[in-house]
Design a protein around this motif. Structure first.
Motif, PDB file in Angstrom:
ATOM      1  N   GLU A 178      -0.609  -3.050  -5.500  1.00  0.00           N
ATOM      2  CA  GLU A 178      -0.513  -2.667  -6.911  1.00  0.00           C
ATOM      3  C   GLU A 178      -1.064  -3.743  -7.834  1.00  0.00           C
ATOM      4  O   GLU A 178      -1.679  -3.455  -8.855  1.00  0.00           O
ATOM      5  CB  GLU A 178       0.956  -2.431  -7.277  1.00  0.00           C
ATOM      6  CG  GLU A 178       1.554  -1.195  -6.649  1.00  0.00           C
ATOM      7  CD  GLU A 178       1.124   0.064  -7.386  1.00  0.00           C
ATOM      8  OE1 GLU A 178       1.304   0.126  -8.607  1.00  0.00           O
ATOM      9  OE2 GLU A 178       0.573   0.962  -6.724  1.00  0.00           O
TER      10      GLU A 178
ATOM     11  N   ALA B 269       8.944   2.806   6.252  1.00  0.00           N
ATOM     12  CA  ALA B 269       8.522   1.499   5.748  1.00  0.00           C
ATOM     13  C   ALA B 269       7.614   0.816   6.758  1.00  0.00           C
ATOM     14  O   ALA B 269       6.605   0.211   6.397  1.00  0.00           O
ATOM     15  CB  ALA B 269       9.740   0.629   5.447  1.00  0.00           C
ATOM     16  N   GLU B 270       7.964   0.938   8.056  1.00  0.00           N
ATOM     17  CA  GLU B 270       7.156   0.251   9.065  1.00  0.00           C
ATOM     18  C   GLU B 270       5.736   0.797   9.101  1.00  0.00           C
ATOM     19  O   GLU B 270       4.773   0.037   9.217  1.00  0.00           O
ATOM     20  CB  GLU B 270       7.799   0.390  10.450  1.00  0.00           C
ATOM     21  CG  GLU B 270       7.149  -0.530  11.463  1.00  0.00           C
ATOM     22  CD  GLU B 270       7.599  -0.242  12.883  1.00  0.00           C
ATOM     23  OE1 GLU B 270       8.179   0.828  13.129  1.00  0.00           O
ATOM     24  OE2 GLU B 270       7.365  -1.109  13.745  1.00  0.00           O
TER      25      GLU B 270
ATOM     26  N   ILE C  84       3.905   0.457   5.100  1.00  0.00           N
ATOM     27  CA  ILE C  84       3.662  -0.820   4.429  1.00  0.00           C
ATOM     28  C   ILE C  84       2.796  -1.737   5.272  1.00  0.00           C
ATOM     29  O   ILE C  84       3.039  -1.935   6.453  1.00  0.00           O
ATOM     30  CB  ILE C  84       5.002  -1.497   4.052  1.00  0.00           C
ATOM     31  CG1 ILE C  84       5.699  -0.641   2.997  1.00  0.00           C
ATOM     32  CG2 ILE C  84       4.780  -2.906   3.543  1.00  0.00           C
ATOM     33  CD1 ILE C  84       6.988  -1.211   2.514  1.00  0.00           C
TER      34      ILE C  84
ATOM     35  N   PHE D 299      -0.104  -9.359  -0.236  1.00  0.00           N
ATOM     36  CA  PHE D 299       1.174  -8.818  -0.707  1.00  0.00           C
ATOM     37  C   PHE D 299       1.431  -7.478  -0.026  1.00  0.00           C
ATOM     38  O   PHE D 299       0.550  -6.885   0.580  1.00  0.00           O
ATOM     39  CB  PHE D 299       1.125  -8.652  -2.239  1.00  0.00           C
ATOM     40  CG  PHE D 299       2.444  -8.258  -2.860  1.00  0.00           C
ATOM     41  CD1 PHE D 299       3.567  -9.053  -2.693  1.00  0.00           C
ATOM     42  CD2 PHE D 299       2.561  -7.085  -3.611  1.00  0.00           C
ATOM     43  CE1 PHE D 299       4.788  -8.692  -3.267  1.00  0.00           C
ATOM     44  CE2 PHE D 299       3.769  -6.724  -4.186  1.00  0.00           C
ATOM     45  CZ  PHE D 299       4.885  -7.531  -4.009  1.00  0.00           C
ATOM     46  N   PHE D 300       2.675  -6.986  -0.117  1.00  0.00           N
ATOM     47  CA  PHE D 300       3.007  -5.707   0.497  1.00  0.00           C
ATOM     48  C   PHE D 300       2.261  -4.576  -0.209  1.00  0.00           C
ATOM     49  O   PHE D 300       2.263  -4.500  -1.439  1.00  0.00           O
ATOM     50  CB  PHE D 300       4.511  -5.441   0.393  1.00  0.00           C
ATOM     51  CG  PHE D 300       5.327  -6.488   1.095  1.00  0.00           C
ATOM     52  CD1 PHE D 300       5.569  -6.389   2.456  1.00  0.00           C
ATOM     53  CD2 PHE D 300       5.843  -7.579   0.407  1.00  0.00           C
ATOM     54  CE1 PHE D 300       6.329  -7.352   3.111  1.00  0.00           C
ATOM     55  CE2 PHE D 300       6.600  -8.541   1.053  1.00  0.00           C
ATOM     56  CZ  PHE D 300       6.843  -8.429   2.410  1.00  0.00           C
ATOM     57  N   ALA D 301       1.636  -3.720   0.569  1.00  0.00           N
ATOM     58  CA  ALA D 301       0.852  -2.630  -0.019  1.00  0.00           C
ATOM     59  C   ALA D 301       1.033  -1.368   0.798  1.00  0.00           C
ATOM     60  O   ALA D 301       1.444  -1.418   1.957  1.00  0.00           O
ATOM     61  CB  ALA D 301      -0.624  -3.016  -0.056  1.00  0.00           C
ATOM     62  N   THR D 302       0.774  -0.216   0.172  1.00  0.00           N
ATOM     63  CA  THR D 302       0.778   1.038   0.928  1.00  0.00           C
ATOM     64  C   THR D 302      -0.651   1.533   1.093  1.00  0.00           C
ATOM     65  O   THR D 302      -0.918   2.445   1.871  1.00  0.00           O
ATOM     66  CB  THR D 302       1.609   2.119   0.207  1.00  0.00           C
ATOM     67  OG1 THR D 302       1.207   2.176  -1.157  1.00  0.00           O
ATOM     68  CG2 THR D 302       3.088   1.783   0.255  1.00  0.00           C
TER      69      THR D 302
END
Lengths: 203, 203
Positions: free
Chosen positions: A72, A52-53, A56, A64-67
């Motif tokens: 998304e 995750a660290e 993300i 916003f949180f993204a990979t």
């Protein structure tokens, strides 16, 4: 001589104790569980943390949180060119999203103005918001910040710098929360509920 | 289409949720904190987990947490050849140690007899206890197991197999807990407190 748990155990308990809502006794209990319960999988938790660290990151557009570079939400073509909803934190986005009634894009400022903590406009993602407004040309800007003193101050600041752009500018309603009785509402909530009253026919 | 957090985030929240005392909301809150707070150090927690998992093993003699073959307690030369205190779990050792009144060695059984869960004498460290008693020749065996049905059954089983060895065998006292008033004690506790009464002069 008094004995204690081995050093790696104490280090794990110290790190667990830093998590929000975890006190010293919970931290020790969780560490004991992780190291002595057959069902515990400390390696998997460790791997999930590392993954995750590294995987993300904040979406380069909305925060916003993204990979990937974009999250998304920003990747949905149907969402562009509509409203942009400005929030304080990336964590404010999903609660709004879960209402199911907003189909535009978001912009997380990364906080709010707090002069005492040395957080001014330059520390927030305000310049990138202004750039987005010029290129994306949304039909409306919705300010959805907290209903407390610092949130109000940040909203007022944003109104001041965004109004000249000529884009319709709104803010979310303040008033009685769902399920809240009048007898439990504080004075300021009632004041805002009163001053924000709308004609019955409008609904 | 409803959006959710990226997959690595959800995986982290799932792993956090498995920890004792952490519900779904706490797990999400902790995951958000770990990934968005500047003070959070997910890498350090991840490293502490890996280190603790690989570095900590049960002491080959008593079963307490150790980083070497023997734990810190068993490594103390002055502790050998005295009492051996039998407990259920490795986690029971430090609370006894913190009383500061016991200077012998411990033996953690790794649980207690629970026929319904298929835990019989062979699943516990009872054979290794018997071997220890033969080689270490302690002055006393103290049984310090839980005061519930399964703890009692395990104590009774141990008494049966250990009594023939001829080593003085005692069990910790059951009675009124410190600070406990009579009006809050249950019947069984009072029964044990009564039957375990001692002459006043003995103190």
């Amino acid at each position: 001589m008094a004995f204690d748990y081995p050093a790696p155990f104490l280090q794990l308990a110290r790190e667990l104790r830093r998590l929000p809502g975890i006190g010293p006794r919970s931290a020790e209990r969780i560490a004991l569980w992780l190291l002595s319960n057959k069902d515990a999988r400390p390696g998997q938790l460790s791997a999930a943390l590392s993954t995750a660290e590294t995987a993300i990151r904040p979406c380069s557009r909305c925060g916003f949180f993204a990979t990937d570079d974009l999250c998304e939400i920003c990747l949905q073509p149907a969402r562009g060119g509509r409203e942009i909803c400005v929030v304080e934190l990336a964590t404010d986005i999903l609660p709004l999203e879960k209402t199911g009634s907003f189909r535009g894009l978001y912009h997380a400022l990364g906080g709010r103005l707090a002069p005492l903590d040395h957080i001014g406009p330059a520390q927030l993602r305000i310049e990138s918001l202004q750039k987005r407004l010029l290129t994306e040309n949304p039909v409306e800007i919705i300010l959805a910040l907290s209903a407390d003193v610092e949130g109000e101050a940040t909203t007022n600041y944003l109104v001041e710098i965004l109004e000249p752009l000529g884009i319709p500018l709104t803010r979310i309603a303040h008033g009685l929360p769902a399920g809240g009785g009048l007898e439990h509402a504080d004075q300021i909530t009632l004041l805002r509920a009163l001053s924000g009253r709308r004609p019955v026919a409008e609904r």
